[in-house]
Design an enzyme around this catalytic site. Structure first.
Site, mmCIF file in Angstrom:
data_model
loop_
_atom_site.group_PDB
_atom_site.id
_atom_site.type_symbol
_atom_site.label_atom_id
_atom_site.label_comp_id
_atom_site.label_asym_id
_atom_site.label_seq_id
_atom_site.Cartn_x
_atom_site.Cartn_y
_atom_site.Cartn_z
ATOM 1 N N TRP A 1 0.847 -1.211 0.000
ATOM 2 C CA TRP A 1 0.000 0.000 0.000
ATOM 3 C C TRP A 1 0.877 1.254 0.000
ATOM 4 O O TRP A 1 0.556 2.239 -0.647
ATOM 5 C CB TRP A 1 -0.918 0.016 1.236
ATOM 6 C CG TRP A 1 -2.146 -0.824 1.092
ATOM 7 C CD1 TRP A 1 -2.250 -2.008 0.419
ATOM 8 C CD2 TRP A 1 -3.448 -0.539 1.624
ATOM 9 N NE1 TRP A 1 -3.531 -2.481 0.515
ATOM 10 C CE2 TRP A 1 -4.280 -1.614 1.242
ATOM 11 C CE3 TRP A 1 -3.980 0.487 2.393
ATOM 12 C CZ2 TRP A 1 -5.638 -1.666 1.603
ATOM 13 C CZ3 TRP A 1 -5.318 0.446 2.755
ATOM 14 C CH2 TRP A 1 -6.142 -0.624 2.360
ATOM 15 N N ASP B 1 3.961 -0.115 11.297
ATOM 16 C CA ASP B 1 3.568 -1.521 11.464
ATOM 17 C C ASP B 1 4.345 -2.097 12.653
ATOM 18 O O ASP B 1 5.431 -1.621 12.996
ATOM 19 C CB ASP B 1 3.886 -2.341 10.206
ATOM 20 C CG ASP B 1 3.063 -3.633 10.133
ATOM 21 O OD1 ASP B 1 2.151 -3.704 9.278
ATOM 22 O OD2 ASP B 1 3.314 -4.556 10.945
ATOM 23 N N ASP C 1 3.658 -0.172 17.538
ATOM 24 C CA ASP C 1 2.247 -0.522 17.713
ATOM 25 C C ASP C 1 1.431 0.772 17.634
ATOM 26 O O ASP C 1 1.695 1.703 18.398
ATOM 27 C CB ASP C 1 2.092 -1.187 19.090
ATOM 28 C CG ASP C 1 0.694 -1.707 19.334
ATOM 29 O OD1 ASP C 1 -0.256 -1.238 18.668
ATOM 30 O OD2 ASP C 1 0.551 -2.581 20.204
ATOM 31 N N ASP D 1 -4.814 -1.048 6.486
ATOM 32 C CA ASP D 1 -5.072 -2.432 6.074
ATOM 33 C C ASP D 1 -4.781 -3.330 7.277
ATOM 34 O O ASP D 1 -4.502 -4.513 7.137
ATOM 35 C CB ASP D 1 -4.120 -2.753 4.913
ATOM 36 C CG ASP D 1 -4.511 -4.002 4.142
ATOM 37 O OD1 ASP D 1 -5.681 -4.395 4.199
ATOM 38 O OD2 ASP D 1 -3.629 -4.579 3.476
ATOM 39 N N LYS E 1 -9.723 -1.576 6.423
ATOM 40 C CA LYS E 1 -10.235 -2.944 6.206
ATOM 41 C C LYS E 1 -11.123 -3.305 7.394
ATOM 42 O O LYS E 1 -10.795 -2.970 8.537
ATOM 43 C CB LYS E 1 -9.047 -3.902 6.140
ATOM 44 C CG LYS E 1 -9.469 -5.357 6.187
ATOM 45 C CD LYS E 1 -8.491 -6.271 5.547
ATOM 46 C CE LYS E 1 -7.192 -6.431 6.293
ATOM 47 N NZ LYS E 1 -6.216 -7.120 5.440
HETATM 48 C C1 LIG Z 1 -2.591 -7.343 5.752
HETATM 49 S S1 LIG Z 1 -1.134 -6.761 6.490
HETATM 50 C C2 LIG Z 1 -0.855 -5.260 5.643
HETATM 51 C C3 LIG Z 1 -0.372 -5.387 4.215
HETATM 52 C C4 LIG Z 1 0.026 -4.040 3.624
HETATM 53 N N1 LIG Z 1 -1.129 -3.180 3.451
HETATM 54 C C5 LIG Z 1 0.709 -4.187 2.298
HETATM 55 O O1 LIG Z 1 0.108 -3.841 1.284
HETATM 56 O O2 LIG Z 1 1.866 -4.588 2.264
HETATM 57 C C6 LIG Z 1 -1.695 -6.244 8.069
HETATM 58 C C7 LIG Z 1 -0.616 -5.662 8.968
HETATM 59 O O3 LIG Z 1 -1.186 -5.085 10.150
HETATM 60 C C8 LIG Z 1 -0.150 -5.092 11.122
HETATM 61 N N2 LIG Z 1 -0.635 -4.798 12.475
HETATM 62 C C9 LIG Z 1 -1.478 -5.558 13.238
HETATM 63 N N3 LIG Z 1 -1.675 -4.983 14.439
HETATM 64 C C10 LIG Z 1 -0.950 -3.822 14.438
HETATM 65 C C11 LIG Z 1 -0.766 -2.778 15.405
HETATM 66 N N4 LIG Z 1 -1.341 -2.826 16.606
HETATM 67 N N5 LIG Z 1 0.042 -1.737 15.084
HETATM 68 C C12 LIG Z 1 0.642 -1.692 13.861
HETATM 69 N N6 LIG Z 1 0.481 -2.637 12.905
HETATM 70 C C13 LIG Z 1 -0.291 -3.689 13.183
HETATM 71 C C14 LIG Z 1 0.438 -6.486 10.972
HETATM 72 O O4 LIG Z 1 1.739 -6.575 11.524
HETATM 73 C C15 LIG Z 1 0.407 -6.697 9.451
HETATM 74 O O5 LIG Z 1 1.658 -6.469 8.858
#
Ligand SMILES: C[S@@+](CC[C@H](N)C(=O)[O-])C[C@H]1O[C@@H](n2cnc3c(N)ncnc32)[C@H](O)[C@@H]1O
Length: 270
Positions: free
Chosen positions: A60, A78, A94, A136, A176
């Site tokens: 993204w 992330d 986070d 996402d 999402k």
């Molecule tokens: C579906 S992936 C994203 C893919 C990304 N949009 C791409 O196109 O490459 C979802 C991401 O959300 C992150 N995530 C989950 N909880 C999170 C948080 N509390 N803070 C930051 N990132 C988080 C995960 O580590 C994961 O890499």
């Protein structure tokens, strides 16, 4: 279509997007999801300041950088570290952690650009805000759909609460969400804050899961009266309570309490 052929077809579709991503140099097939959202809703414009929440591995972010061009600024965050992308700042942290939120706000107002150049902060305009926030984000899934969906819904509500103060009036927000219980609570909370809210299922995700994207355009300068002073998380809770999906938790047995979400889900007894 039988279950077997449906799964086979879905795997084939995913593979097709993956191959296309590889041939175009995108890090993940999910890049096409944002591209399709962008083609339909134009949530990012050239020169925009963009926050990409849950950006790893960076698909993204790549689309956002292509769209904003050299005058824009993209900040990605992330839990997992991502390899650098020219034109973007990628933070590891986070989004729920106040330190991460402070780092994002600082970076936004430094106006730094990855190529080493600093974007000047327009004088007299005060604090800069994002024009677009795209998320996402997805929690690590347990495979238990109800639990995953509840955790994800709560995470989305938190992302709204943590990031909306950084979004300019008139700005766009994309997130999402997983279809299912309580989703209307999030949609209604979004409608109280944006003039246009639509669910959209990009072709790139249509066959893969129950995920859908909520596209919110034109953040209102003030949220609508009924939600003024209330967080999105609280609005979601009120919705879940009013529909009987959750109670206040006082009569829920300890071993019935879901481990990871703040919401107390009322389970059906056998
Ligand atoms: C579906 S992936 C994203 C893919 C990304 N949009 C791409 O196109 O490459 C979802 C991401 O959300 C992150 N995530 C989950 N909880 C999170 C948080 N509390 N803070 C930051 N990132 C988080 C995960 O580590 C994961 O890499």
């Amino acid at each position: 279509m039988s279950v077997l052929s449906k799964r086979w077809f879905q795997a084939h579709q995913r593979d097709t997007w993956r191959k296309q991503a590889r041939s175009k140099g995108y890090r993940a097939r999910s890049a096409f999801k944002l591209q399709q959202i962008q083609n339909r809703f134009e949530v990012i414009r050239e020169g925009d300041l963009v926050l990409d929440v849950g950006c790893h591995p960076g698909g993204w972010t790549q689309i956002a950088v292509e769209t904003t061009g050299s005058e824009g600024l993209v900040i990605g965050v992330d839990l997992l570290a991502s390899a650098p992308i020219d034109g973007a700042h990628l933070l590891t942290g986070d989004i729920k952690n106040p330190d991460t939120q402070d780092r994002i706000a600082e970076l936004l107002n430094e106006g730094e650009c990855v190529n080493g150049e600093h974007l000047p902060i327009p004088s007299g305009k005060g604090r800069r805000l994002f024009n677009s926030i795209v998320s996402d984000i997805s929690p690590s899934l347990t495979g238990q759909y109800d639990r995953d969906q509840a955790i994800s819904l709560e995470l989305v509500a938190m992302v709204f609460d943590f990031t909306l103060p950084l979004l300019a009036p008139g700005g766009s927000f994309v997130t999402k969400i997983f279809q299912g219980t309580g989703i209307e609570g999030i949609v209604n909370a979004a409608k109280n804050r944006f003039s246009r809210v639509q669910r959209f299922s990009p072709d790139a995700s249509r066959n893969s899961s129950s995920e859908v994207y909520l596209v919110c355009k034109n953040q209102l300068p003030k949220s609508k009266k009924k939600s003024r002073g209330i967080s999105v998380t609280r609005e979601l809770e009120i919705h879940l309570e009013s529909t009987g999906i959750i109670q206040d938790g006082s009569d829920v047995e300890d071993d019935e309490k879901p481990a990871k979400t703040g919401f107390r889900i009322v389970r059906k007894k056998d």
